[in-house]
Every structure is written in structure tokens, then in C-alpha cells.
Scaffold this motif. Structure first.
Motif, PDB file in Angstrom:
ATOM      1  N   UNK A   1      -6.758  -3.126   6.599  1.00 25.62           N
ATOM      2  CA  UNK A   1      -6.406  -1.957   5.791  1.00 25.62           C
ATOM      3  C   UNK A   1      -7.640  -1.140   5.443  1.00 25.62           C
ATOM      4  N   UNK A   2      -8.735  -1.822   5.132  1.00 23.07           N
ATOM      5  CA  UNK A   2      -9.983  -1.129   4.817  1.00 23.07           C
ATOM      6  C   UNK A   2     -10.474  -0.310   6.005  1.00 23.07           C
ATOM      7  N   UNK A   3     -10.488  -0.921   7.181  1.00 21.52           N
ATOM      8  CA  UNK A   3     -10.927  -0.191   8.371  1.00 21.52           C
ATOM      9  C   UNK A   3     -10.038   1.019   8.639  1.00 21.52           C
ATOM     10  N   UNK A   4      -8.730   0.825   8.518  1.00 28.59           N
ATOM     11  CA  UNK A   4      -7.790   1.917   8.798  1.00 28.59           C
ATOM     12  C   UNK A   4      -7.958   3.067   7.812  1.00 28.59           C
ATOM     13  N   UNK A   5      -8.180   2.733   6.544  1.00 27.43           N
ATOM     14  CA  UNK A   5      -8.401   3.780   5.547  1.00 27.43           C
ATOM     15  C   UNK A   5      -9.698   4.535   5.822  1.00 27.43           C
ATOM     16  N   UNK A   6     -10.689   3.829   6.363  1.00 22.96           N
ATOM     17  CA  UNK A   6     -11.973   4.462   6.654  1.00 22.96           C
ATOM     18  C   UNK A   6     -11.877   5.497   7.764  1.00 22.96           C
ATOM     19  N   UNK A   7     -10.804   5.446   8.557  1.00 19.28           N
ATOM     20  CA  UNK A   7     -10.601   6.489   9.579  1.00 19.28           C
ATOM     21  C   UNK A   7     -10.596   7.862   8.913  1.00 19.28           C
ATOM     22  N   UNK A   8      -9.876   7.969   7.803  1.00 18.42           N
ATOM     23  CA  UNK A   8      -9.712   9.251   7.124  1.00 18.42           C
ATOM     24  C   UNK A   8     -10.974   9.616   6.333  1.00 18.42           C
ATOM     25  N   UNK A   9     -11.532   8.627   5.633  1.00 21.99           N
ATOM     26  CA  UNK A   9     -12.732   8.886   4.839  1.00 21.99           C
ATOM     27  C   UNK A   9     -13.893   9.307   5.723  1.00 21.99           C
ATOM     28  N   UNK A  10     -14.102   8.570   6.804  1.00 18.03           N
ATOM     29  CA  UNK A  10     -15.222   8.861   7.702  1.00 18.03           C
ATOM     30  C   UNK A  10     -15.050  10.226   8.373  1.00 18.03           C
ATOM     31  N   UNK A  11     -13.821  10.565   8.737  1.00 19.47           N
ATOM     32  CA  UNK A  11     -13.576  11.866   9.360  1.00 19.47           C
ATOM     33  C   UNK A  11     -13.938  12.992   8.394  1.00 19.47           C
ATOM     34  N   UNK A  12     -13.510  12.844   7.142  1.00 19.50           N
ATOM     35  CA  UNK A  12     -13.795  13.874   6.150  1.00 19.50           C
ATOM     36  C   UNK A  12     -15.299  14.008   5.916  1.00 19.50           C
ATOM     37  N   UNK A  13     -15.986  12.865   5.808  1.00 16.91           N
ATOM     38  CA  UNK A  13     -17.441  12.886   5.605  1.00 16.91           C
ATOM     39  C   UNK A  13     -18.149  13.478   6.818  1.00 16.91           C
ATOM     40  N   UNK A  14     -17.716  13.073   8.023  1.00 17.27           N
ATOM     41  CA  UNK A  14     -18.362  13.560   9.243  1.00 17.27           C
ATOM     42  C   UNK A  14     -18.183  15.067   9.388  1.00 17.27           C
ATOM     43  N   UNK A  15     -16.993  15.564   9.028  1.00 17.84           N
ATOM     44  CA  UNK A  15     -16.739  17.004   9.114  1.00 17.84           C
ATOM     45  C   UNK A  15     -17.670  17.772   8.172  1.00 17.84           C
ATOM     46  N   UNK A  16     -17.808  17.236   6.938  1.00 21.44           N
ATOM     47  CA  UNK A  16     -18.688  17.891   5.974  1.00 21.44           C
ATOM     48  C   UNK A  16     -20.144  17.842   6.442  1.00 21.44           C
ATOM     49  N   UNK A  17     -20.553  16.728   7.040  1.00 21.62           N
ATOM     50  CA  UNK A  17     -21.929  16.595   7.510  1.00 21.62           C
ATOM     51  C   UNK A  17     -22.176  17.477   8.737  1.00 21.62           C
ATOM     52  N   UNK A  18     -21.159  17.647   9.581  1.00 20.71           N
ATOM     53  CA  UNK A  18     -21.297  18.511  10.754  1.00 20.71           C
ATOM     54  C   UNK A  18     -21.560  19.953  10.340  1.00 20.71           C
ATOM     55  N   UNK A  19     -20.882  20.399   9.301  1.00 19.96           N
ATOM     56  CA  UNK A  19     -21.095  21.766   8.822  1.00 19.96           C
ATOM     57  C   UNK A  19     -22.515  21.953   8.303  1.00 19.96           C
ATOM     58  N   UNK A  20     -23.144  20.856   7.865  1.00 20.37           N
ATOM     59  CA  UNK A  20     -24.536  20.909   7.410  1.00 20.37           C
ATOM     60  C   UNK A  20     -25.518  20.602   8.547  1.00 20.37           C
ATOM     61  N   UNK A  21     -25.001  20.475   9.758  1.00 18.39           N
ATOM     62  CA  UNK A  21     -25.805  20.205  10.955  1.00 18.39           C
ATOM     63  C   UNK A  21     -26.639  18.933  10.802  1.00 18.39           C
ATOM     64  N   UNK A  22     -25.988  17.901  10.276  1.00 21.12           N
ATOM     65  CA  UNK A  22     -26.669  16.627  10.041  1.00 21.12           C
ATOM     66  C   UNK A  22     -26.178  15.513  10.959  1.00 21.12           C
ATOM     67  N   UNK A  23     -25.491  15.858  12.049  1.00 21.03           N
ATOM     68  CA  UNK A  23     -24.979  14.841  12.971  1.00 21.03           C
ATOM     69  C   UNK A  23     -25.710  14.969  14.311  1.00 21.03           C
ATOM     70  N   UNK A  24     -26.337  13.876  14.755  1.00 19.25           N
ATOM     71  CA  UNK A  24     -27.009  13.854  16.059  1.00 19.25           C
ATOM     72  C   UNK A  24     -25.985  13.448  17.116  1.00 19.25           C
ATOM     73  N   UNK A  25     -25.339  14.428  17.720  1.00 16.11           N
ATOM     74  CA  UNK A  25     -24.221  14.148  18.615  1.00 16.11           C
ATOM     75  C   UNK A  25     -24.652  13.438  19.893  1.00 16.11           C
ATOM     76  N   UNK A  26     -25.880  13.603  20.322  1.00 12.46           N
ATOM     77  CA  UNK A  26     -26.354  12.882  21.502  1.00 12.46           C
ATOM     78  C   UNK A  26     -26.332  11.377  21.251  1.00 12.46           C
ATOM     79  N   UNK A  27     -26.760  10.958  20.071  1.00  9.03           N
ATOM     80  CA  UNK A  27     -26.735   9.542  19.707  1.00  9.03           C
ATOM     81  C   UNK A  27     -25.293   9.063  19.592  1.00  9.03           C
ATOM     82  N   UNK A  28     -24.433   9.887  19.012  1.00 10.46           N
ATOM     83  CA  UNK A  28     -23.019   9.527  18.877  1.00 10.46           C
ATOM     84  C   UNK A  28     -22.404   9.270  20.248  1.00 10.46           C
ATOM     85  N   UNK A  29     -22.669  10.148  21.208  1.00  9.46           N
ATOM     86  CA  UNK A  29     -22.103   9.985  22.552  1.00  9.46           C
ATOM     87  C   UNK A  29     -22.638   8.731  23.244  1.00  9.46           C
ATOM     88  N   UNK A  30     -23.895   8.401  22.983  1.00  9.41           N
ATOM     89  CA  UNK A  30     -24.495   7.216  23.603  1.00  9.41           C
ATOM     90  C   UNK A  30     -23.919   5.927  23.034  1.00  9.41           C
TER      91      UNK A  30
END
Length: 266
Positions: free
Chosen positions: A55-84
Motif C-alpha cells: 500500500x505504501x509503494x502504491x500510494x507513492x506513485x501519486x506522491x512521487x508523480x506530484x513531486x517530480x512534476x513540481x521539480x521538473x518545472x524548477x528544472x531540477x530533474x536530470x533526465x539522462x540519469x533517469x533514463x539510464x
């Protein structure tokens, strides 16, 4: 049925600290859900940890998505590392979720409390690697991703408390480490949730409303508030004394670990 308000409270705390500290909501959700399910007769005792983790992992799907979206708008996500790292996170996560059903709840509690002590000590005493911007090979990223995925899915965490120190060391940028961690945590949580649906599908003594090991009521009551509150945590991370908040949160983790230890010993 367990009170919806309890799960909503778990979700609000999870989303807030996930956005504020970049630690992932599982560090909040797992200890709280253990307490909730231990004090009800809804989940068989030998399945409590598996249901909590799923249940914790499943709930984190939504939390992490929201956090990642907010961080992407601040250009704080290294997408090359994410893809690797993402394909190997997925492989490790599926392995961890598949193996969990073969281990006892007490073993999972021992592993969890050990990790809680470790993270609390790291946060309280600021035991982080120095910013170094080391040139890590793609192979090193992939192997690390597999290990983190397997361990995190086994204890019900989306990996933020491990990803952040590692990425801080390899990128030399704490904010980019937190932002990239959010994106990596999303794929870990998604694949882990699917894994726990599959591994718990044929377990007969779970509530009929469960989806595999996932407690559906808890999932949605936690996920929606956490997703809404996570961007607020991201904004406040630039205004509040985060170092003080980390120490207070570390003390809460110590308390959670001690309580888990008492439960295991009893």
C-alpha cells in the motif's frame, strides 16, 4: 472499515515531507500503517507487513508523480540519469516485490527498523557524502539502480532516502539530486505496486476489497491528499529551516524504529 480520516492524515504527512525533504512518503506511511493495521482485526497478522509495504509503494506513485512534476518545472530533474537507471530499477523492484511473499512479517520488520535507524542517524547527524560531481559510468548507475529497486520494494519505500545521498554524490547538486530522486521514485513505486498485485493475487485470507496485497481504501485515502500537498512541501523547502525539520523528523523515525523493535520482541 478503518476510519478514512486516519488514512487522509497519513497522506497529508506523506505528501508534505516528500516535497519538503525529498525523502519519499514511505518513511511516513509505513510506520503509521503498521500501527493502524496492528490495532484492527482487518488484516491477518502474518500479512500486515506485506499489505503495509504494498500500500505504501502504491500510494507513492501519486506522491512521487506530484513531486517530480513540481521539480521538473524548477528544472531540477536530470533526465539522462533517469533514463539510464529506470530499466534496472524496474528489474530490481519486481525482484523485491516477488521475494517479499516468501519472507515472514517479523523478518520484514527487522529489516525495516534497521533501515529506519540508519536513515534517522543519517538525517540527524547530517552524514551525507560531500558534493563531488563524480563521473560515474552508466554501468555503476545501472547496478546501483537494481540494488536500490530491490531493497526499496522489499521494505515499502520509494527509494528517496537512498536515491538522494547517492545522486548528491554523483551530481554534486543537492536540489538536482532531490528532483531526480522524485522521478526515479515514481517508476519504482509504479512497478512495485504492480508486483505486489501479482504476488498477492492468489492469497486467500486477505480482505476481499484488497487488490492483491494493496489495501484499496488506504491507497486512495492516502494518495489523493499526498499528491495535492506535495507541491506545497516543495515550495516550503525554500522558505523553512529544513535542517531543523530534518532533525525533528529524524527523532520521529527513531521513535518509529523503537516501537517496531518492541513489537518484534513481543
Amino acid at each position: 472499515m478503518i476510519s478514512t480520516s486516519i488514512f487522509v492524515f497519513c497522506g497529508l504527512l506523506s505528501g508534505f515531507f516528500s516535497g519538503l525533504l525529498g525523502i519519499g512518503g514511505g518513511l511516513v506511511i509505513v510506520p503509521l500503517l503498521i500501527i493502524v493495521f496492528e490495532h484492527t482485526a482487518q488484516i491477518p497478522a502474518h500479512h500486515i507487513m506485506h499489505v503495509v509495504v504494498a500500500t505504501s509503494l502504491s500510494a507513492s506513485i501519486f506522491t512521487s508523480f506530484s513531486s517530480a512534476y513540481a521539480q521538473t518545472k524548477r528544472q531540477c530533474v536530470a533526465w539522462k540519469i533517469v533514463r539510464t537507471m529506470t530499466p534496472f530499477i524496474n528489474l530490481g523492484t519486481l525482484l523485491g516485490a516477488g521475494l517479499a511473499s516468501f519472507f515472514s512479517a517479523d523478518f520484514m520488520r527487522w529489516l525495516l527498523l534497521t533501515f529506519l535507524f540508519f536513515v534517522a542517524t543519517q538525517m540527524f547527524f547530517e552524514l551525507y557524502p560531500k558534493n563531488s560531481a563524480k563521473n560515474f559510468s552508466n554501468t555503476a548507475y545501472r547496478v546501483t539502480a537494481f540494488i536500490i529497486g530491490a531493497f526499496s520494494s522489499f521494505v515499502g519505500l520509494a527509494g528517496g532516502s537512498i536515491f538522494v545521498p547517492f545522486l548528491r554524490y554523483t551530481t554534486g547538486d543537492l536540489r538536482k539530486a532531490i528532483g531526480t530522486s522524485s522521478a526515479l521514485a515514481w517508476t519504482l513505486a509504479l512497478v512495485g505496486g504492480i508486483g505486489y498485485i501479482i504476488s498477492g493475487w492468489n492469497v486467500t485470507d486477505l480482505p476481499k476489497s484488497n487488490l492483491g496485497y494493496i489495501h484499496v481504501q488506504a491507497l486512495f485515502c492516502i494518495a489523493l491528499p499526498s499528491m495535492l500537498i506535495a507541491p506545497l512541501g516543495v515550495r516550503l523547502s525554500h522558505a523553512l529551516p529544513v535542517q531543523l525539520l530534518k532533525k525533528l523528523f529524524a527523532l520521529l523515525l527513531y521513535a518509529s524504529a523503537v516501537r517496531t523493535l518492541i513489537t518484534v520482541l513481543n
